[in-house]
Every structure is written in C-alpha cells, then in structure tokens.
Motif scaffolding. Structure first.
Motif, PDB file in Angstrom:
ATOM      1  N   ARG A 153       0.807  -1.218   0.000  1.00  0.00           N
ATOM      2  CA  ARG A 153       0.000   0.000   0.000  1.00  0.00           C
ATOM      3  C   ARG A 153       0.837   1.263   0.000  1.00  0.00           C
ATOM      4  O   ARG A 153       0.351   2.334  -0.352  1.00  0.00           O
ATOM      5  CB  ARG A 153      -0.970  -0.019   1.180  1.00  0.00           C
ATOM      6  CG  ARG A 153      -2.142  -0.912   0.846  1.00  0.00           C
ATOM      7  CD  ARG A 153      -2.934  -1.321   2.024  1.00  0.00           C
ATOM      8  NE  ARG A 153      -3.890  -2.339   1.624  1.00  0.00           N
ATOM      9  CZ  ARG A 153      -4.456  -3.179   2.460  1.00  0.00           C
ATOM     10  NH1 ARG A 153      -4.166  -3.113   3.745  1.00  0.00           N
ATOM     11  NH2 ARG A 153      -5.302  -4.082   2.023  1.00  0.00           N
ATOM     12  N   ALA A 175      -3.032  10.672   5.593  1.00  0.00           N
ATOM     13  CA  ALA A 175      -2.219   9.450   5.514  1.00  0.00           C
ATOM     14  C   ALA A 175      -0.722   9.742   5.672  1.00  0.00           C
ATOM     15  O   ALA A 175      -0.052   9.086   6.465  1.00  0.00           O
ATOM     16  CB  ALA A 175      -2.513   8.699   4.218  1.00  0.00           C
ATOM     17  N   ARG A 186      -5.099  12.967  -3.038  1.00  0.00           N
ATOM     18  CA  ARG A 186      -4.905  12.190  -1.808  1.00  0.00           C
ATOM     19  C   ARG A 186      -4.084  10.933  -2.082  1.00  0.00           C
ATOM     20  O   ARG A 186      -3.191  10.575  -1.307  1.00  0.00           O
ATOM     21  CB  ARG A 186      -6.262  11.800  -1.208  1.00  0.00           C
ATOM     22  CG  ARG A 186      -6.137  11.001   0.075  1.00  0.00           C
ATOM     23  CD  ARG A 186      -7.471  10.687   0.692  1.00  0.00           C
ATOM     24  NE  ARG A 186      -8.236   9.744  -0.124  1.00  0.00           N
ATOM     25  CZ  ARG A 186      -9.438   9.289   0.197  1.00  0.00           C
ATOM     26  NH1 ARG A 186     -10.032   9.719   1.308  1.00  0.00           N
ATOM     27  NH2 ARG A 186     -10.056   8.441  -0.574  1.00  0.00           N
ATOM     28  N   LEU A 240       0.800  10.056  -0.989  1.00  0.00           N
ATOM     29  CA  LEU A 240       1.612   8.985  -0.413  1.00  0.00           C
ATOM     30  C   LEU A 240       2.789   8.625  -1.315  1.00  0.00           C
ATOM     31  O   LEU A 240       3.510   7.671  -1.043  1.00  0.00           O
ATOM     32  CB  LEU A 240       0.751   7.750  -0.170  1.00  0.00           C
ATOM     33  CG  LEU A 240      -0.172   7.850   1.037  1.00  0.00           C
ATOM     34  CD1 LEU A 240      -1.131   6.680   1.087  1.00  0.00           C
ATOM     35  CD2 LEU A 240       0.632   7.901   2.328  1.00  0.00           C
TER      36      LEU A 240
END
Ligand SMILES: Nc1ncnc2c1ncn2[C@@H]1O[C@H](COP(=O)(O)OP(=O)(O)O)[C@@H](O)[C@H]1O
Ligand SMILES: [Mg+2]
Lengths: 246, 224
Positions: free
Chosen positions: A80, A105, A153, A157
């Motif tokens: 992930r 996150a 979003r 990451l």
C-alpha cells in the motif's frame, strides 16, 4: 524487470465462483496500461486484488521485484505504500476538509512532518486545479472536484503505481475532462498506471498498452492501435465496435 | 389550604444548592465520557470481534439496558461490600452510571459503526490505516457527527440521572436539596428551586453541545 507482474492469478468473492482466472499481466515502469471490457468482466476486481483489498485464491504478484504475501500485514503495508487507488464512487472522508483528506495518511500513517506534507499537498492540489479549495468539505464540492481531491490524496503517499477505476464514470459529462486532464498531467510525468476507463478516446490517447478483459480473463493485450484498429480476438472486436458506436 | 410559600427564606440556600449542581455536572461528565469509551470499545468488539466477544458484550448490554439504573447502583453500593469491595457513595453512583452509559452507548455507537460508508472504510484500508487509526480518524468522527443528536440527548439524560446520587447521600444537587428540605421543612420551595437549577443545567448543556457540534462536527443543530 516489470514494475508490476501478475502470474496465473485467480480470485473470487465466494468460494468456488472464480471472478478472475488465469490472469497474467506485466506492467513496465512508466507504462500506462488500460483495462477495458464489458461491465462485470472483472476489471474492478483485478484492481482490488492489486491494491490488497481482496486476497487472490492462487497465483503470484510481484511488485518491483518483491513478491507480495497477501496474508502478511507487513507485506500488505509495503504494497500500500507503493500502490494507490482511486475508485469510481467518491470515497473522500466526509468528516475532513480537502487539505486534511490529502494530508491525513502521510502525517498520521507515515508520521511525516506536518509542514512538509502540507507544502506538498498544496502543490498537489494546485496540480489538480484545486489550489483554492483547501478548506472545503467533500459535500461542498462537485463530483469532478471530489475525484480530483481523491487523486491528490492518492498521490500524497508518493505511490509508484497509481490505479484508477472508472474515475470519471459517475461524473456529469461536462466534468469528465477536468479529471482526465489531471490524469494526463500524471501520464506525462511517467508514473506507472493501471487505468480502467470507458472513455475510449482517452484510453487510446494515454495508454501505452491496452488489455481487454472478458469473463474474468484477459483475452487480448496490445498497443492501443492494435486493440482499437486491428483487434484479433472476436470479443475485443465486438466490444470495441459496440463502444465506438456509443 | 393554609400553606404560605416562602421562597425568600430558601433563597439564602441557593449558593449551597448551586454548589451541589457542580457535583451533578461532574458526575454526569465523568459517567458520560467513561461510558463513551466503554461504548466505543464495545461497539468495536461487536463489529470487528469474533462471535464469543460479541456474545459477552451482548450479555453486558442486555443486562444494563434492561434493569433500572437505580437497582444497579443499589447492587453496587449494598452488594459489592459483601464481596469485600467497598466504594464510597459517590464512586458507587459513578460506577453504576458509567456501566449504564457504557451499555447504552455501545448500542448507539454500534449503529454508527454500521452506518459508515463502505467506500470510506476501503479508502482507509488502501491508504494503509490500521483498524485503530480507521476508528480514530474515520469512524469516531462519523459517529460524533451522525449521532450527535442522540448522544446529546443521552448526555442530558445522564445529567438528570445523576440525581439518583441524592438517594445515597451524595451531596450533589438533589442530595443537597434533600438536606435543605429536611432542615427547613420547605420541601416545595426547595424542590422548585432545584428543578429550576436542573432546567438551567440542561438548557445550558444543550446550547453548549449544539454549539460544539456546529463548529467541531459541522452538525446542523439548532442552538435552541
Ligand atoms: N463484493 C462483491 N461480492 C460478490 N461478487 C462481486 C462483488 N463485486 C463484484 N462481484 C462480481 O464479480 C464480477 C466482476 O465484477 P467487477 O470486477 O466489478 O467487474 P467490472 O469492474 O469489470 O465491471 C461480477 O460478476 C460481479 O457481480
Ligand atoms: Mg468496475
């Protein structure tokens, strides 16, 4: 070495009812692979497997040389960190404003410093054309704006591989292009992507390769020209003909 | 009827009563928040735990939501000493109210867990959130927002329910009212004032809760 490699993979929601079977797929670094195929052919399911939401029943998946163990928390966390997904339905956190959706996150899961995350989030939101919406809540945004926040979003990451599942199909026609434009920018930057889309013009334009799925299998893979202009499988021909007719 | 109301005489006891009101608020506050934590854990256990945990929590919930709070406190205050556990009246009432709150709030919050959109849970999972992070950042705020009205009402109920402490000689509002009325024999006047103070407490609490809800959770609540 392929960036993402899937070999002889099958998956199901109920035991014995294979939704994916014998999937073989290789995606090179910087490649944009599009999955096309009729509704129910397993495109979303394949993306759900890749991102670790649905553990496959059998087969192998290797990301950047590392085999993924779908039943190991560590391995899933690593997966992930590398793959991010944007879904068809808006799945922003309704209780958070735009900025917090994008920064939650990296700051709370990756424990990165708030200031630098925020600066990156500002740049990302700028990139998807929402530099002025930091404080808005999802229910104050249009569908197209929400999808662009979802893309920002996912990018926050810093994934290596971005998965997009029909990110425009819940949108009003006039909002489709603003989202596709955001994806075009990413495509130009060389990000590895697996894209499910019914926007055939878009698929043809951005994809480096296209895979046609039907009944849980990949029936044909090729360049956009091969798939759209000279499809070899009968099912691809029918599907392409039908969708181009509208 | 030859009873002459003498509200003036009782007025001098007002500061004493209001002092007790603070204790009522404290009792309600502690019981509510401790109960909310129990309820959150209970709701988590019922939603994500196995069948055994589900059953255990269910027994707790069914027991405490199907017996009167007053009876529960009696058991704690008069029953536990037989087992060697002696609690002060305040602590007995606090424990009783807390366990009671915990049971109700388990069920209320469980409904909240079930109403979280699946899309948000999947987003949390793919972003790499652990179960606990998902509860903290996604589910709990969702519960706070969607269940703000029932939770607020429950809080008011607890403020009023804290009056049971008076029976156990805790010097909260009702306890002090009992004291004043037995020393002055002005029962009607004393309890009229007391009722008035409870109204103020609950109205102020409602307004505050609505204000917090509006600003912290974007709940479209009317202040009055
Ligand atoms: N959550 C689910 N539970 C059971 N079956 C599902 C679920 N999601 C999808 N399916 C089934 O799996 C098959 C493939 O679905 P999906 O991957 O969504 O296809 P596509 O995205 O190509 O339209 C369909 O037959 C669908 O009914
Ligand atoms: Mg789909």
């Amino acid at each position: 070495m392929p960036h993402l490699e899937i070999a002889d993979l099958s998956a199901s929601y109920e035991k014995g009812v294979d939704v994916l079977s014998g999937i073989d797929l290789q995606v090179e670094r910087g490649e944009i692979l599009s999955l096309i195929g009729p509704s129910g052919s397993g495109k979303s399911t394949l993306l759900r497997v890749i991102v670790g939401l649905l553990p496959p029943d059998s087969g192998r998946m290797v990301v950047d040389g590392t085999p993924v163990n779908f039943h190991d928390k560590r391995s899933l966390r690593d997966l992930r960190g590398r793959c991010a997904i944007v879904f068809q339905q808006y799945n922003l956190f309704q209780n958070m404003n735009v900025m917090r959706n994008v920064t939650i996150a990296p700051t709370k899961i990756k424990k990165r410093a708030a200031a630098s995350v925020r600066a990156e989030a500002e740049a990302l939101l700028e990139k998807v054309g929402l530099g002025d919406k930091h404080d808005a809540y999802p229910d104050e945004l249009s569908g197209g704006q929400q999808q662009r926040v979802a893309i920002a979003r996912a990018l926050a990451l810093k994934p290596e591989i971005l998965l997009l599942d029909e990110v425009t199909s819940a949108l009003d026609p006039e909002l489709v292009n603003e989202v596709l434009d955001a994806v075009r920018v990413l495509a130009g930057e060389g990000m590895t992507m697996v894209v499910v889309s019914h926007e055939m013009g878009f698929v043809r334009e951005v994809s480096t390769r296209v895979a046609m799925m039907d009944e849980g299998r990949i029936v044909e893979t090729g360049t956009p020209e091969e798939i759209f202009d000279r499809p070899s499988a009968g099912r691809t021909r029918d599907f392409v003909a039908k969708i181009l007719r509208g | 009827m030859d009873y002459t109301f003498q509200f003036g005489v009782i007025a001098k006891h007002l500061p004493y009563l209001i002092g007790g009101a603070w204790l009522s608020l404290l009792l309600a506050f502690l019981a509510f928040w401790a109960g909310a934590v129990i309820g959150l854990l209970g709701a988590m256990g019922k939603t994500f735990g196995g069948r055994v945990l589900y059953r255990v929590i269910d027994v707790y919930v069914v027991f405490f939501t199907n017996t009167p709070a007053l009876v529960q406190i009696y058991v704690i205050f008069y029953g536990l000493p037989d087992l060697g556990i002696v609690l002060s009246p305040f602590n007995s009432v606090l424990l009783g109210l807390t366990l009671n709150c915990g049971a109700y709030l388990t069920e209320i919050q469980r409904a909240g867990f079930q109403s979280v959109r699946r899309e948000e849970l999947e987003a949390a999972e793919t972003l790499g959130m652990s179960l606990w992070q998902t509860v903290r950042y996604v589910i709990a705020p969702h519960i706070a927002k969607t269940l703000y009205a029932p939770l607020s009402n429950f809080y008011i109920w607890i403020v009023l329910g804290s009056s049971m402490a008076g029976i156990f000689a805790v010097e909260e509002l009702t306890g002090r009212a009992i004291n004043v009325s037995s020393s002055t024999f002005r029962t009607i006047e004393v309890f009229t004032y007391t009722a008035g103070i409870y109204v103020v407490l609950t109205v102020v609490a409602s307004a505050l809760l609505a204000l917090i809800g509006r600003h912290a959770f974007r709940v479209k609540a009317r202040i009055f």
